[in-house]
Design a protein around this motif. Structure first.
Motif, PDB file in Angstrom:
ATOM      1  N   LYS A 118       0.831  -1.193   0.000  1.00  8.93           N
ATOM      2  CA  LYS A 118       0.000   0.000   0.000  1.00  8.93           C
ATOM      3  C   LYS A 118       0.876   1.258   0.000  1.00  8.93           C
ATOM      4  O   LYS A 118       2.064   1.221   0.320  1.00  8.93           O
ATOM      5  N   THR A 119       0.261   2.364  -0.341  1.00  9.48           N
ATOM      6  CA  THR A 119       0.986   3.626  -0.469  1.00  9.48           C
ATOM      7  C   THR A 119       1.024   4.365   0.866  1.00  9.48           C
ATOM      8  O   THR A 119       0.000   4.511   1.539  1.00  9.48           O
ATOM      9  N   GLN A 301      -0.750  18.575  -2.565  1.00 10.64           N
ATOM     10  CA  GLN A 301      -0.208  17.280  -2.173  1.00 10.64           C
ATOM     11  C   GLN A 301      -1.278  16.204  -2.216  1.00 10.64           C
ATOM     12  O   GLN A 301      -0.996  15.061  -2.609  1.00 10.64           O
ATOM     13  N   ILE A 302      -2.496  16.516  -1.818  1.00 12.80           N
ATOM     14  CA  ILE A 302      -3.560  15.519  -1.873  1.00 12.80           C
ATOM     15  C   ILE A 302      -3.898  15.175  -3.318  1.00 12.80           C
ATOM     16  O   ILE A 302      -4.174  14.004  -3.647  1.00 12.80           O
ATOM     17  N   ASP A 303      -3.834  16.135  -4.216  1.00 13.58           N
ATOM     18  CA  ASP A 303      -3.983  15.841  -5.646  1.00 13.58           C
ATOM     19  C   ASP A 303      -2.906  14.857  -6.099  1.00 13.58           C
ATOM     20  O   ASP A 303      -3.193  13.870  -6.802  1.00 13.58           O
ATOM     21  N   ASN A 304      -1.664  15.098  -5.689  1.00 12.89           N
ATOM     22  CA  ASN A 304      -0.557  14.212  -6.035  1.00 12.89           C
ATOM     23  C   ASN A 304      -0.752  12.819  -5.444  1.00 12.89           C
ATOM     24  O   ASN A 304      -0.499  11.798  -6.112  1.00 12.89           O
ATOM     25  N   PHE A 305      -1.219  12.762  -4.204  1.00 11.49           N
ATOM     26  CA  PHE A 305      -1.460  11.489  -3.524  1.00 11.49           C
ATOM     27  C   PHE A 305      -2.558  10.693  -4.227  1.00 11.49           C
ATOM     28  O   PHE A 305      -2.406   9.494  -4.506  1.00 11.49           O
ATOM     29  N   THR A 311      -3.066   5.861 -10.371  1.00 10.13           N
ATOM     30  CA  THR A 311      -2.183   5.427 -11.466  1.00 10.13           C
ATOM     31  C   THR A 311      -1.213   4.341 -11.018  1.00 10.13           C
ATOM     32  O   THR A 311      -0.382   3.901 -11.806  1.00 10.13           O
ATOM     33  N   HIS A 312      -1.312   3.933  -9.746  1.00 11.27           N
ATOM     34  CA  HIS A 312      -0.392   2.955  -9.159  1.00 11.27           C
ATOM     35  C   HIS A 312       1.060   3.443  -9.265  1.00 11.27           C
ATOM     36  O   HIS A 312       1.988   2.661  -9.444  1.00 11.27           O
TER      37      HIS A 312
END
Length: 391
Positions: A118-119, A301-305, A311-312
């Motif tokens: 998981k990320t 940052q939440i957009d990036n997350f 996109t995995h």
């Protein structure tokens, strides 16, 4: 559609909730967790989170398959426990700064992420500002030549009552003072731009908050393999709150807030009155050529997350990046407490690496003289001056 649980609904949760609400087609907040359920209820009502259920313990939702992400906004001393529990339960984790209370906990979080697949991402929202994004881009162009020196001013101001909150100002619960909880973003930014130093020397003090065990002012110097130095000041005693990064290269100077300066030497080495306008113009062109970010700060940052999840891919600030900031902070504390130059990296055998080690060795500048469970009103957390304006 990522289904989000907000763990901890204190002041910083506003920034997270507001960010998620910008992306209604990509995510939905489905749970609010707080040991004070009334705080969670207030957020639910304020933001119209009609589909969000309220819980008083994160353990209650670990096995809930309708939740994909734990967004951890609690006090720092439980970041690791909650994050590791969530990762082991198959949830992705976005964790507020500081990542954990020790480097040992950081590594345990990274191991849990690797084992679960998981990320794990750690908040470093200042990377998602046009000021720092563009500054790094200009730096990467190498037009200023070899970096010689950086000046990092993380100047904030907090009134005496700031440390009255029950968990603030204690080594055990907050993990440190202004170095950890305010300068962390600038420490992250400078290591993102310049890389990891090899040595750290520092001093800390408490000059204005006699209701806190921790420091309210620190000064540190980082040394790099190249010979370059960074000097960092972390403070919550600076009226006016001024934050900046200034990077001096062999050929010129650049900074956030944005400015540039390139000197020209006379035959005797002294600077002449005129400047290297050609280089300054190239630096300006490089700066202006970087497109502005669509989303900034926590929203960026939440957009990036969310993009990483969908996109995995990898988020810009993963667990390893989060640990680097804490490692520099740990080195600052170790240097100040042992009155020594600290060599990096901090080894697992070092007491300052281990959970509880720093707390056991830390000096108490003062003892907490008062404590409140919650403040009667929640003032917005200031995230700093607008560093995107010209210097």
């Amino acid at each position: 559609m990522e289904r989000i649980a907000i763990i901890g609904t204190g002041n910083i949760s506003h920034n997270h909730i507001q960010a998620y609400l910008q992306f209604p087609e990509r995510c939905q907040i489905v749970a609010l967790v707080d040991i004070y359920p009334e705080k969670a209820e207030e957020k639910k009502q304020r933001y119209g989170l009609t589909n969000a259920k309220i819980y008083s313990n994160h353990q209650d939702i670990l096995n809930d398959e309708s939740i994909d992400v734990f967004d951890v906004c609690t006090p720092p001393y439980v970041h690791a426990e909650i994050s590791i529990n969530a990762l082991n339960a198959g949830k992705h984790v976005l964790c507020e700064k500081p990542m954990a209370a020790s480097l040992q906990e950081c590594d345990a979080m990274i191991d849990a992420a690797n084992a679960s697949g998981k990320t794990l991402s750690v908040i470093a929202q200042n990377r998602f500002t046009d000021a720092f994004w563009r500054l790094k881009s200009v730096l990467d162009c190498q037009q200023i030549g070899k970096v010689c020196h950086a000046q990092v001013d993380s100047f904030w101001w907090r009134g005496h009552s700031y440390y009255d909150l029950w968990w603030r100002g204690t080594w055990e619960k907050e993990g440190g003072g202004c170095t950890l909880n305010h300068a962390v973003h600038h420490i992250d930014a400078i290591q993102w731009m310049l890389g990891f130093p090899t040595e750290v020397v520092a001093m800390t003090t408490n000059v204005s908050h006699d209701n806190a065990e921790v420091e309210d002012l620190s000064a540190a110097i980082f040394k790099y393999d190249s010979g370059a130095l960074t000097q960092l000041t972390a403070s919550v005693v600076h009226h006016g709150e001024d934050q900046k990064i200034v990077i001096q290269g062999e050929k010129g100077r650049i900074s956030a807030p944005w400015d540039k300066y390139a000197s020209i030497a006379a035959d005797n080495g002294f600077p002449v009155e005129e400047r290297n306008i050609e280089l300054e113009n190239r630096l300006e062109d490089s700066y202006q050529s970087v497109p502005k970010l669509t989303w900034t700060l926590h929203t960026g940052q939440i957009d990036n997350f969310l993009t990483a999840l969908q996109t995995h891919g990898e988020p810009l600030v993963d667990g390893t990046q989060g640990k680097r900031s804490l490692e520099l902070i740990t080195a600052i504390y170790k240097s100040a407490m042992t009155r020594s130059i600290v060599t990096l990296p901090v080894q697992p055998s070092d007491p300052f690496y281990q959970t509880g080690g720093l707390v056991a060795l830390a000096p108490h500048f003062y003892e907490k003289s008062s404590s409140v469970e919650n403040f009667s009103n929640e003032a917005a957390i200031p995230l700093g001056k607008d560093m995107d304006k010209q210097g």
